[in-house]
Structure formats: structure tokens, C-alpha cells
Design a protein around this motif. Structure first.
Motif, PDB file in Angstrom:
ATOM      1  N   GLU A   7       0.867  -1.272  -0.318  1.00  0.00           N
ATOM      2  CA  GLU A   7      -0.045   0.290   0.036  1.00  0.00           C
ATOM      3  C   GLU A   7       0.920   1.280  -0.041  1.00  0.00           C
ATOM      4  O   GLU A   7       2.322   1.107   0.966  1.00  0.00           O
ATOM      5  N   ILE A   8       0.762   1.988  -0.925  1.00  0.00           N
ATOM      6  CA  ILE A   8       1.103   3.128  -1.000  1.00  0.00           C
ATOM      7  C   ILE A   8       1.114   4.138  -0.140  1.00  0.00           C
ATOM      8  O   ILE A   8      -0.121   5.057  -0.076  1.00  0.00           O
ATOM      9  N   LYS A   9       1.538   4.118   0.743  1.00  0.00           N
ATOM     10  CA  LYS A   9       0.961   5.439   1.870  1.00  0.00           C
ATOM     11  C   LYS A   9       2.914   5.891   2.724  1.00  0.00           C
ATOM     12  O   LYS A   9       3.428   5.867   2.653  1.00  0.00           O
ATOM     13  N   ARG A  10       2.106   7.415   3.758  1.00  0.00           N
ATOM     14  CA  ARG A  10       3.260   8.087   4.184  1.00  0.00           C
ATOM     15  C   ARG A  10       3.857   6.354   5.038  1.00  0.00           C
ATOM     16  O   ARG A  10       3.452   5.877   5.940  1.00  0.00           O
ATOM     17  N   ILE A  11       5.329   6.325   5.341  1.00  0.00           N
ATOM     18  CA  ILE A  11       6.447   5.964   6.094  1.00  0.00           C
ATOM     19  C   ILE A  11       6.042   6.700   7.215  1.00  0.00           C
ATOM     20  O   ILE A  11       7.114   8.011   7.258  1.00  0.00           O
ATOM     21  N   GLU A  12       5.354   6.410   8.350  1.00  0.00           N
ATOM     22  CA  GLU A  12       5.399   6.713   9.677  1.00  0.00           C
ATOM     23  C   GLU A  12       7.093   7.530  10.640  1.00  0.00           C
ATOM     24  O   GLU A  12       7.178   8.322  10.734  1.00  0.00           O
ATOM     25  N   ASN A  13       7.844   6.191  10.343  1.00  0.00           N
ATOM     26  CA  ASN A  13       9.527   6.494  11.319  1.00  0.00           C
ATOM     27  C   ASN A  13      10.389   7.196  10.026  1.00  0.00           C
ATOM     28  O   ASN A  13      10.108   6.591   8.908  1.00  0.00           O
ATOM     29  N   PRO A  14      10.200   8.433  10.834  1.00  0.00           N
ATOM     30  CA  PRO A  14      11.571   9.591  10.216  1.00  0.00           C
ATOM     31  C   PRO A  14      13.178   8.487   9.123  1.00  0.00           C
ATOM     32  O   PRO A  14      13.055   8.322   8.251  1.00  0.00           O
ATOM     33  N   SER A  15      13.531   7.702   9.947  1.00  0.00           N
ATOM     34  CA  SER A  15      14.533   6.949   9.989  1.00  0.00           C
ATOM     35  C   SER A  15      14.255   5.822   8.883  1.00  0.00           C
ATOM     36  O   SER A  15      14.943   6.045   7.635  1.00  0.00           O
ATOM     37  N   ASN A  16      13.362   4.877   8.754  1.00  0.00           N
ATOM     38  CA  ASN A  16      13.130   4.557   7.574  1.00  0.00           C
ATOM     39  C   ASN A  16      12.536   4.876   6.714  1.00  0.00           C
ATOM     40  O   ASN A  16      12.582   5.053   5.865  1.00  0.00           O
ATOM     41  N   GLN A  18      13.711   7.636   5.437  1.00  0.00           N
ATOM     42  CA  GLN A  18      14.629   8.618   4.742  1.00  0.00           C
ATOM     43  C   GLN A  18      15.195   7.362   4.269  1.00  0.00           C
ATOM     44  O   GLN A  18      16.186   7.796   2.702  1.00  0.00           O
ATOM     45  N   VAL A  19      15.267   6.126   4.755  1.00  0.00           N
ATOM     46  CA  VAL A  19      16.844   5.143   4.288  1.00  0.00           C
ATOM     47  C   VAL A  19      15.313   4.506   2.312  1.00  0.00           C
ATOM     48  O   VAL A  19      16.373   4.583   1.778  1.00  0.00           O
ATOM     49  N   THR A  20      14.125   4.752   2.693  1.00  0.00           N
ATOM     50  CA  THR A  20      13.109   4.238   1.432  1.00  0.00           C
ATOM     51  C   THR A  20      13.935   5.904   0.268  1.00  0.00           C
ATOM     52  O   THR A  20      13.715   5.120  -0.241  1.00  0.00           O
ATOM     53  N   TYR A  21      12.815   6.603   0.641  1.00  0.00           N
ATOM     54  CA  TYR A  21      14.020   7.744  -0.172  1.00  0.00           C
ATOM     55  C   TYR A  21      15.082   7.647  -0.819  1.00  0.00           C
ATOM     56  O   TYR A  21      15.261   7.631  -1.823  1.00  0.00           O
ATOM     57  N   SER A  22      16.042   7.609  -0.071  1.00  0.00           N
ATOM     58  CA  SER A  22      17.719   7.267   0.239  1.00  0.00           C
ATOM     59  C   SER A  22      17.923   5.911  -1.559  1.00  0.00           C
ATOM     60  O   SER A  22      18.685   6.446  -1.841  1.00  0.00           O
ATOM     61  N   LYS A  23      17.122   5.037  -0.223  1.00  0.00           N
ATOM     62  CA  LYS A  23      17.570   4.065  -2.122  1.00  0.00           C
ATOM     63  C   LYS A  23      16.334   3.620  -3.105  1.00  0.00           C
ATOM     64  O   LYS A  23      17.223   3.561  -4.622  1.00  0.00           O
ATOM     65  N   ARG A  24      15.001   4.132  -3.123  1.00  0.00           N
ATOM     66  CA  ARG A  24      14.399   5.111  -4.165  1.00  0.00           C
ATOM     67  C   ARG A  24      15.375   5.914  -5.691  1.00  0.00           C
ATOM     68  O   ARG A  24      15.508   5.952  -6.511  1.00  0.00           O
TER      69      ARG A  24
END
Length: 99
Positions: A7-16, A18-24
């Protein structure tokens, strides 16, 4: 076999988040570079580099806004932060002058 749908939704945990953003981000830039090589698109390569630099500048600004200690930043990042702040100040002054 492919991955399952998420499901495409906002990731609430800031650390997770940021990691997802960096990988994508890394994956998108990698694909764009592959396309520019396959299609011999030098303009695309230049545009990719410009976008990467702008994004890096934004990351530096965000770290500062989050209250992280900027004393540990290397000189080049401090210079980029200063340039970004000066640009932002001049933009605000220009907008105020036009009103």
C-alpha cells in the motif's frame, strides 16, 4: 517471481522514511543514467548531475532545519548551506520588494 504489492502511504518512522527515500532516489538516478548511456543522451546526463547537486543541497538544508549539529559538517557542505541560505534570503527580499 515478483514482490507483493504494498500500500502506498506515508512512512511514519522518520528513519525508515529516509532509508526508503535514499534507496528509491538511488534507483531512479541509476535507471536515468542507464537510459542516458543507452540512448547517448549527454543532455540527460548533465540534467541528472544538476538534479543530484540540488537534491544534496536540500538534504544539507533539511539537516540544519532539523537542528542537527552543523559543526561536524565538512567545509564544502557548509559552503553549500551558506549559498542556499543566501539564495533563500534574496528570494524573500525580492518577493517583499515586489509587494
Amino acid at each position: 517471481m515478483g514482490r507483493g504489492k504494498i500500500e502506498i502511504k506515508r512512512i511514519e518512522n522518520p528513519s525508515n522514511r529516509q532509508v526508503t527515500y535514499s534507496k528509491r532516489r538511488h534507483g531512479i538516478f541509476k535507471k536515468a543514467e542507464e537510459i542516458s548511456v543507452l540512448c547517448d543522451a549527454k543532455n540527460l546526463s548533465n540534467e541528472i548531475e544538476r538534479i543530484k547537486k540540488e537534491n544534496d543541497n536540500m538534504q544539507i538544508e533539511l539537516r540544519h532545519l532539523k537542528g542537527e549539529d552543523i559543526a561536524a559538517l565538512p567545509y564544502t557542505e557548509l559552503q553549500q548551506l551558506e549559498d542556499a541560505l543566501e539564495h533563500g534570503i534574496s528570494s524573500v527580499r525580492d518577493k517583499e520588494a515586489s509587494n
